[in-house]
Structure formats: C-alpha cells, structure tokens
Design a protein around this motif. Structure first.
Motif, short mmCIF file in Angstrom:
data_model
loop_
_atom_site.label_atom_id
_atom_site.label_comp_id
_atom_site.label_asym_id
_atom_site.label_seq_id
_atom_site.Cartn_x
_atom_site.Cartn_y
_atom_site.Cartn_z
N GLY A 116 4.84 -15.68 -52.84
CA GLY A 116 3.47 -15.21 -52.66
C GLY A 116 3.28 -14.51 -51.33
N GLU A 117 4.34 -14.48 -50.54
CA GLU A 117 4.32 -13.77 -49.26
C GLU A 117 5.31 -12.61 -49.37
OE1 GLU A 117 4.58 -16.35 -45.77
OE2 GLU A 117 4.16 -18.03 -47.13
N PRO A 118 4.83 -11.43 -49.77
CA PRO A 118 5.72 -10.29 -50.01
C PRO A 118 6.66 -9.95 -48.85
CG PRO A 118 3.56 -9.82 -50.88
CD PRO A 118 3.44 -11.11 -50.11
N ALA A 119 6.28 -10.26 -47.63
CA ALA A 119 7.15 -9.96 -46.49
C ALA A 119 8.47 -10.73 -46.58
CB ALA A 119 6.45 -10.30 -45.17
N LYS A 120 8.48 -11.85 -47.29
CA LYS A 120 9.70 -12.65 -47.42
C LYS A 120 10.72 -12.01 -48.34
CE LYS A 120 7.81 -17.10 -46.17
NZ LYS A 120 7.58 -18.49 -46.58
N ARG A 121 10.35 -10.90 -48.99
CA ARG A 121 11.32 -10.21 -49.85
C ARG A 121 12.44 -9.59 -49.01
NH1 ARG A 121 7.18 -6.72 -49.02
NH2 ARG A 121 7.60 -4.49 -48.98
N SER A 122 12.22 -9.45 -47.71
CA SER A 122 13.24 -8.87 -46.84
C SER A 122 14.48 -9.75 -46.74
CB SER A 122 12.68 -8.61 -45.44
OG SER A 122 12.34 -9.83 -44.82
N ARG A 123 14.41 -10.96 -47.26
CA ARG A 123 15.59 -11.83 -47.30
C ARG A 123 16.70 -11.19 -48.14
NH1 ARG A 123 12.45 -17.48 -48.66
NH2 ARG A 123 11.51 -17.73 -46.60
N GLY A 124 16.34 -10.27 -48.99
CA GLY A 124 17.32 -9.62 -49.87
C GLY A 124 17.84 -8.30 -49.32
N THR A 125 17.70 -8.06 -48.03
CA THR A 125 18.13 -6.79 -47.42
C THR A 125 19.60 -6.50 -47.68
OG1 THR A 125 16.42 -7.00 -45.74
CG2 THR A 125 18.24 -5.51 -45.25
N ILE A 126 20.42 -7.52 -47.79
CA ILE A 126 21.85 -7.31 -48.06
C ILE A 126 22.05 -6.50 -49.34
CG2 ILE A 126 22.17 -9.50 -49.30
CD1 ILE A 126 24.74 -7.91 -46.94
N GLY A 127 21.15 -6.67 -50.29
CA GLY A 127 21.23 -5.92 -51.54
C GLY A 127 21.02 -4.43 -51.33
N THR A 128 20.09 -4.09 -50.45
CA THR A 128 19.83 -2.67 -50.16
C THR A 128 21.03 -2.06 -49.46
OG1 THR A 128 17.48 -3.15 -49.96
CG2 THR A 128 18.26 -1.09 -48.98
N ILE A 129 21.61 -2.78 -48.54
CA ILE A 129 22.80 -2.28 -47.84
C ILE A 129 23.95 -2.10 -48.83
CG2 ILE A 129 24.54 -2.87 -46.09
CD1 ILE A 129 22.18 -4.36 -44.62
N ALA A 130 24.13 -3.05 -49.73
CA ALA A 130 25.18 -2.95 -50.75
C ALA A 130 24.94 -1.75 -51.66
CB ALA A 130 25.24 -4.23 -51.58
#
Length: 149
Positions: A116-130
């Motif tokens: 419910g806190e969209p800012a916490k989606r940044s936990r998946g940044t490794i996916g963007t780098i991949a």
C-alpha cells in the motif's frame, strides 16, 4: 556461432527454464490481484478501484497497488522475454541469470508495492538493472548476428 546459421548452445536449456519461470510469476501475481480484488469487493470488469473507493477503503487501495504491480510486469514482459531469447543465443547462462534476477526483482517489487506504500516498489530495482543488461545483451547479439551474414 556458425556463419551458415544460428547454433543453439546446449546451455540454452537454462534460458528455457528461466522463460518458464515468468509463467509462474504471472500466475502468482494474478492470484495476489484476485485475492485483493475479492477483499476490496471490486467487481469485474472494473480494472481499478475508483479514486474515492481507494480513499475510503484501505482494501481498495491495496487492490490498486497489487493490480498496478501486475500490470507493470505485463507491460515490461515482452521486452524482457524477447531480450532473453535473443541474448540467450550467444550468452545463454548470462541471459538465464539475468531473467532469473528480473523475476526475483518482480517478486520484490510486487511485495513492496502491495504493502500500500508504492515507494516500497523500489525494492525490486535489481529487476530493472537485470532488464537493462538483457536489452544490452540482445542488442549486442543482434548486431553480431547481422555482421555474420
């Protein structure tokens, strides 16, 4: 790689396994969205809870977050699948690992966003780098294939 055609290395089996993992990711995200939809009492075909619904009920807001996480995955999936398939021709282990990292990143992204806190989606940044690595690998492979013609 052969000048007469593309030779698929035996390690391409890893790519196939990684590609199959995206099916399970999609199913897992779908089930999360379905559960959140039911809790929020958002009927089909409504894709998202209305703004007022999301303000009034936390369940509706959580549904929107789960739905958006899944939708975002679906938006990037074609790029990731095509990049993996192309890069895997020349770099099968790298491509499979890259896709594995992307899937892991999407899991973290979905879990974070679904709080419910969209800012916490940044936990998946490794996916963007991949994903960027897969795009670069696919581009390199495509240029190399074209040069070999």
């Amino acid at each position: 790689m052969s000048p007469s055609g593309i030779v698929i290395p035996a390690e391409y089996a890893y790519v196939a396994g990684a590609l199959a993992s995206t099916i399970w990711l999609n199913i897992w995200q779908f089930l999360r969205v379905a559960r959140a939809r039911k809790a929020a009492k958002i009927d089909y075909p409504q894709m998202y809870a209305e703004v007022q619904q999301a303000k009034d009920r936390r369940e509706a807001h959580l549904f929107n977050c789960a739905q958006r996480a899944h939708q975002n995955t679906l938006e990037s999936l074609p790029t990731v699948l095509i990049s993996t398939a192309i890069a895997g021709v020349q770099f099968p282990t790298y491509a499979a690992a890259g896709l594995g990292l992307w899937v892991a990143g999407r899991v973290l992204y979905t879990i974070g966003y679904s709080t419910g806190e969209p800012a916490k989606r940044s936990r998946g940044t490794i996916g963007t780098i991949a994903m960027l690595g897969l795009i670069l690998g696919a581009s390199y492979t495509a240029v190399d294939l074209i040069r070999s013609i």
